[in-house]
Design a protein around this motif. Structure first.
Motif: not given
Length: 209
Positions: A97-116, A163-171
């Motif tokens: 299932m984690a592979i599916g959530y990885s793909i979802a983060n890359f393709q749907i949620l637009g968050d490559p960092s959490f895709g990895v 939480l500190a607002g520094y996670w902005d450059n997800t690529r």
């Protein structure tokens, strides 16, 4: 709210990795597993009920249950000295299932960092399946190190930066995480090869997650 839960996922992964390396008694680790497991069931439930039906919010929150149920399963298993095969085979489900959530983060949620990061978790839960479900004990030390490291790299550090607002450059974060994972987890293979697990068979931890 999800970032707060992620912070404590990092804590329990680190603790359980250290437990696999023989530094923490399994029953002592069970308490934090139950606490974090409960948190990771309450958090997504709240996020889903307050999402207003937004599909992306529901999608992102739904993955948190995989952690919540794992840690609750772990905590009960450690306290009751249950056989590890149940949580081991559940870990295979989580890994897929984690592979599916990885793909979802890359393709749907637009968050490559959490895709990895989801790929990290897929690899980790696959190790849990091999060690706990298939009883490949020679991987225990390697799995312990990977678990402890992932507690920081996929949990505590990203959560604190969010939480500190520094996670902005997800690529950039995605590229850094991918390189780190390949180099570090690859280097651990020869370093842990042939190491004997530190728990005797009668006291083997019910799960390391």
């Amino acid at each position: 709210m999800a970032a707060v839960g992620l912070l404590y996922v990092g804590a329990v992964l680190f603790l359980n990795g250290v437990m696999l390396l023989g530094k923490v008694n399994p029953k002592a680790a069970a308490v934090l597993n139950l606490f974090v497991g409960g948190l990771q069931v309450i958090t997504p439930t709240y996020l889903i009920f307050t999402s207003g039906g937004d599909p992306n919010t529901i999608l992102a929150a739904s993955g948190l249950y995989l952690f919540g149920f794992t840690y609750l399963y772990v905590g009960v298993g450690l306290l009751a000295d249950l056989d590890t095969t149940g949580v081991g085979w559940f870990s295979l489900f989580v890994a897929v299932m984690a592979i599916g959530y990885s793909i979802a983060n890359f393709q749907i949620l637009g968050d490559p960092s959490f895709g990895v990061i989801w790929l990290y978790w897929s690899f980790l839960w696959l190790l849990f399946f091999l060690v706990l479900g298939l009883k490949i004990e020679r991987l225990t030390t390697y799995t312990g190190w990977v678990t402890a490291i992932q507690g920081w790299v996929t949990g505590a550090i990203p959560a604190f930066l969010l939480l500190a607002g520094y996670w902005d450059n997800t690529r950039l974060a995605a590229v850094a995480l991918a390189i780190f994972g390949v180099v570090v987890f690859g280097a651990l293979i020869p370093l842990t090869r042939g190491r004997i697990r530190l728990y005797p068979a009668a006291r083997r931890p019910a799960t390391p997650m």
